[in-house]
Design a protein around this motif. Sequence first.
Motif, PDB file in Angstrom:
ATOM      1  N   GLU A  76       0.687  -1.193  -0.130  1.00 55.06           N
ATOM      2  CA  GLU A  76      -0.234  -0.199   0.074  1.00 55.06           C
ATOM      3  C   GLU A  76       0.963   1.118  -0.238  1.00 55.06           C
ATOM      4  N   ASN A  77       1.935   1.424   0.037  1.00 54.41           N
ATOM      5  CA  ASN A  77       3.262   2.270   0.596  1.00 54.41           C
ATOM      6  C   ASN A  77       3.994   2.731  -1.241  1.00 54.41           C
ATOM      7  N   HIS A  78       2.541   2.031  -2.395  1.00 54.76           N
ATOM      8  CA  HIS A  78       3.258   2.706  -3.572  1.00 54.76           C
ATOM      9  C   HIS A  78       2.030   3.459  -4.145  1.00 54.76           C
ATOM     10  N   GLY A  79       2.197   3.505  -5.353  1.00 51.41           N
ATOM     11  CA  GLY A  79       1.924   5.221  -5.865  1.00 51.41           C
ATOM     12  C   GLY A  79       1.505   4.280  -7.651  1.00 51.41           C
ATOM     13  N   ILE A  80       1.136   4.493  -8.650  1.00 46.33           N
ATOM     14  CA  ILE A  80       0.925   4.174  -9.754  1.00 46.33           C
ATOM     15  C   ILE A  80       1.093   4.884 -11.040  1.00 46.33           C
ATOM     16  N   VAL A  81       2.147   4.931 -11.975  1.00 49.05           N
ATOM     17  CA  VAL A  81       2.402   5.635 -12.808  1.00 49.05           C
ATOM     18  C   VAL A  81       2.472   4.922 -14.455  1.00 49.05           C
ATOM     19  N   GLN A 126       2.904  11.235  -0.661  1.00 46.20           N
ATOM     20  CA  GLN A 126       2.432  10.911  -2.028  1.00 46.20           C
ATOM     21  C   GLN A 126       1.552  11.440  -2.418  1.00 46.20           C
ATOM     22  N   LEU A 127       1.090  12.006  -3.506  1.00 45.91           N
ATOM     23  CA  LEU A 127       0.041  12.913  -4.118  1.00 45.91           C
ATOM     24  C   LEU A 127       0.092  13.197  -5.207  1.00 45.91           C
ATOM     25  N   TYR A 128      -1.034  12.679  -5.890  1.00 44.27           N
ATOM     26  CA  TYR A 128      -1.376  13.070  -7.445  1.00 44.27           C
ATOM     27  C   TYR A 128      -1.355  14.624  -8.103  1.00 44.27           C
ATOM     28  N   LEU A 129      -1.315  14.552  -9.008  1.00 47.05           N
ATOM     29  CA  LEU A 129      -1.932  15.808  -9.594  1.00 47.05           C
ATOM     30  C   LEU A 129      -2.954  15.570 -10.076  1.00 47.05           C
ATOM     31  N   ALA A 135      -8.907   2.745   1.593  1.00 45.91           N
ATOM     32  CA  ALA A 135      -7.504   2.433   0.193  1.00 45.91           C
ATOM     33  C   ALA A 135      -6.797   3.416   0.623  1.00 45.91           C
ATOM     34  N   ASN A 136      -5.797   2.937  -0.244  1.00 47.45           N
ATOM     35  CA  ASN A 136      -4.275   3.921   0.735  1.00 47.45           C
ATOM     36  C   ASN A 136      -4.089   5.519   0.952  1.00 47.45           C
ATOM     37  N   HIS A 137      -2.799   6.064   1.106  1.00 40.02           N
ATOM     38  CA  HIS A 137      -2.872   7.363   1.108  1.00 40.02           C
ATOM     39  C   HIS A 137      -3.355   8.307  -0.597  1.00 40.02           C
ATOM     40  N   LEU A 138      -3.291   7.654  -1.390  1.00 39.13           N
ATOM     41  CA  LEU A 138      -3.464   7.854  -3.434  1.00 39.13           C
ATOM     42  C   LEU A 138      -4.677   7.471  -3.588  1.00 39.13           C
ATOM     43  N   GLY A 139      -5.501   6.635  -2.430  1.00 41.12           N
ATOM     44  CA  GLY A 139      -7.087   5.855  -2.654  1.00 41.12           C
ATOM     45  C   GLY A 139      -7.185   5.351  -4.116  1.00 41.12           C
ATOM     46  N   ALA A 197      -4.697  -6.745   9.439  1.00 46.13           N
ATOM     47  CA  ALA A 197      -4.415  -5.165  10.303  1.00 46.13           C
ATOM     48  C   ALA A 197      -4.681  -4.232   9.069  1.00 46.13           C
ATOM     49  N   GLY A 198      -5.560  -4.344   8.033  1.00 45.30           N
ATOM     50  CA  GLY A 198      -5.704  -3.683   7.647  1.00 45.30           C
ATOM     51  C   GLY A 198      -4.831  -3.396   6.254  1.00 45.30           C
ATOM     52  N   GLU A 199      -3.549  -4.635   6.214  1.00 48.53           N
ATOM     53  CA  GLU A 199      -3.306  -4.292   5.071  1.00 48.53           C
ATOM     54  C   GLU A 199      -3.852  -4.610   3.757  1.00 48.53           C
ATOM     55  N   HIS A 200      -2.843  -4.081   2.957  1.00 51.17           N
ATOM     56  CA  HIS A 200      -2.922  -4.564   1.312  1.00 51.17           C
ATOM     57  C   HIS A 200      -2.556  -5.501   1.398  1.00 51.17           C
ATOM     58  N   LEU A 201      -3.014  -6.781   0.468  1.00 49.68           N
ATOM     59  CA  LEU A 201      -2.854  -7.697  -0.183  1.00 49.68           C
ATOM     60  C   LEU A 201      -3.456  -8.180  -1.454  1.00 49.68           C
ATOM     61  N   GLY A 202      -2.222  -8.911  -1.926  1.00 50.01           N
ATOM     62  CA  GLY A 202      -2.777  -9.249  -3.150  1.00 50.01           C
ATOM     63  C   GLY A 202      -2.478  -8.172  -4.656  1.00 50.01           C
ATOM     64  N   ASN A 203      -2.503  -8.415  -5.430  1.00 54.85           N
ATOM     65  CA  ASN A 203      -2.026  -7.757  -6.754  1.00 54.85           C
ATOM     66  C   ASN A 203      -2.792  -6.695  -6.415  1.00 54.85           C
TER      67      ASN A 203
END
Length: 609
Positions: free
Chosen positions: A6-11, A65-68, A548-552, A561-567
């Motif tokens: 969950e500590n990731h964004g995507i481009v 992190q944030l998106y424009l 959702a993670n910090h970027l939605g 523990a509410g951690e994100h799992l899976g692809n």
Amino acid sequence: MAQRIENHGIVGDLRTAALVALDGSVDFLCWPRFDSPSIFASLLDDEKGGRFELAPALNGARHRQLYLPDTNVLLTRFLSHEGVAEISDYMALGPAQRLVRRAKAVRGPMRFRMRCAPRFDYARAAHEVTEDGPTLIFRGADGTALRLRATVPLRIRDGDGIAEFTLEMGQAAAFVLEDAALGQAQPANPQEVAACFKQTSDAWRRWTARSTYRGRWRDMVNRSALVLKLMTSAEHGSIVAAPTFGLPETIGGVRNWDYRYTWIRDAAFTVYAFLRIGHTAEAVAFMRWLAARENDCVTDGKLELMYGLDGHRELTETTLPHLSGYRNSTPVRIGNGAAGQLQLDIYGELMDAAYLCDKYGEQISHEAWQSVIRSMNWVVENWERPDEGIWEVRGGRRHFLHSRVMCWVALDRALRLARKRSLPGPLIRWLEARDAIYQDVHTNFWDPEEGAFVQSKGSKSLDAACLLMPLMRFISPTDPRWLSTLDAVGRRLVDDSLVRRYEDESVDGLDGIEGSFNMCSFWYVECLARAGDVKKARFLFEKMLGYANHLGLYAEELGPAGEHLGNFPQAFTHLALISAAHYLDRALSVEDAAPRQPIQDTPFPAGEI
């Protein structure tokens, strides 16, 4: 240790996508396509996987992190008493495929470090790096060749490209990773990078502006739409289920699948989400891609359940034993063994998407309708078979409720489409089969003792896939049988707002207990709203937004523990969020205007389906 999922964004650039961590590291990227071998995969092996690091040399910095807004341009900020630094990441939209990274000193002079360490062919192939003028060329033994250009000097160390540089306040440095055959042996041009940044941002904003959604959760819906758009192939029109492989559904477990392919089911649901918010071009492009796949099955009308981006069918599942896996979750798999399964539900999702696309996008062609006839005739002959179902179980075939319901949906939508467009076909045969399926579901899958529709014929277990029954209009959302089933789901599968897929963990034939399934949680919200409990639906929906993670962004599941799992990010979750937000917003608007007025059960403002 690698950053959490969950500590990731995507481009991305509608060909492939990269995951960028909070610490500024590109931890995952397949090149040049979603289903190509990885060049960066430190998320799956911190030592061997490869990464592209870019960060200021700060001690104890806070990361943000944030998106424009309304774009897929990602900003990663580093905040400390020594100053503020910022990394911007994006992939250029256009004929030249480029990952562009720009470092900037926002406050105070700042020392930066960059390390580009690709590991080709899933970290299986050796590589060499050479200087070509002021640029670096990385050549993998698998034949892949990448060029790294920069606005600062580059050098080679231990097979990696590195740079160390200082920026004064307001200064920036850029790095461009591209195909070596397309790039030129010259430094990155700051003006070119700035122009590309603006063009990319503007292109994403123009796309987002086409959305027709103006509801209460616009930011989250737009972000979900942007995520789904990132998973589409501009070249083919196909849509991947997720841009990653090997991320576990259970930490330390074996449920580590490759989702970089086009599932008929997932893509059809994505088409539905796009259509709901006015993005018809993506729906039309996918249906054209699908028509080509249907033309391949001219003999019996049977479709494969999943394909490669270009329509290829060879998706042999293998493992990568040299990779340690995310938090030691092995084996890391590529390919997908589910490709050989029988999943009867895909015809329902396909026909629902085809019907909606015909109404709101592009009318069905003669050739496509001939393919529909073949497929529906196949459904008529095969709907009574057991299968592996929507969850792709590996514990043996069963007569699954969801598969049976979706066979009904397939024939129902084909009949509606034929009547609406006056299209020829064996309609009486389809009608008889559709009605037989309806009777079969109510006779063999309704358990009066449990007061619920059960997962499979003869079982007592519940399955959250039943939540699609009213969403697909198999049953009224206020039918007593359905309300009893919804109550049972709430008692037996729901923890607060989190919904598990099924009760019987042995059904999939695998070890380990998975987390809650985000898509099912949003289905549950929409079912509550359609059943009339709008306030509870809103409460649970907004609680789910908090996961959702910090970027939605969402992965496939949430762990203990509410951690994100899976692809990650997962198309299924984001399309279900869009559907729930769309219906719930309309339901709340109707309730605010006239609390006693029933809600017209249509997914779109204009007309009935």
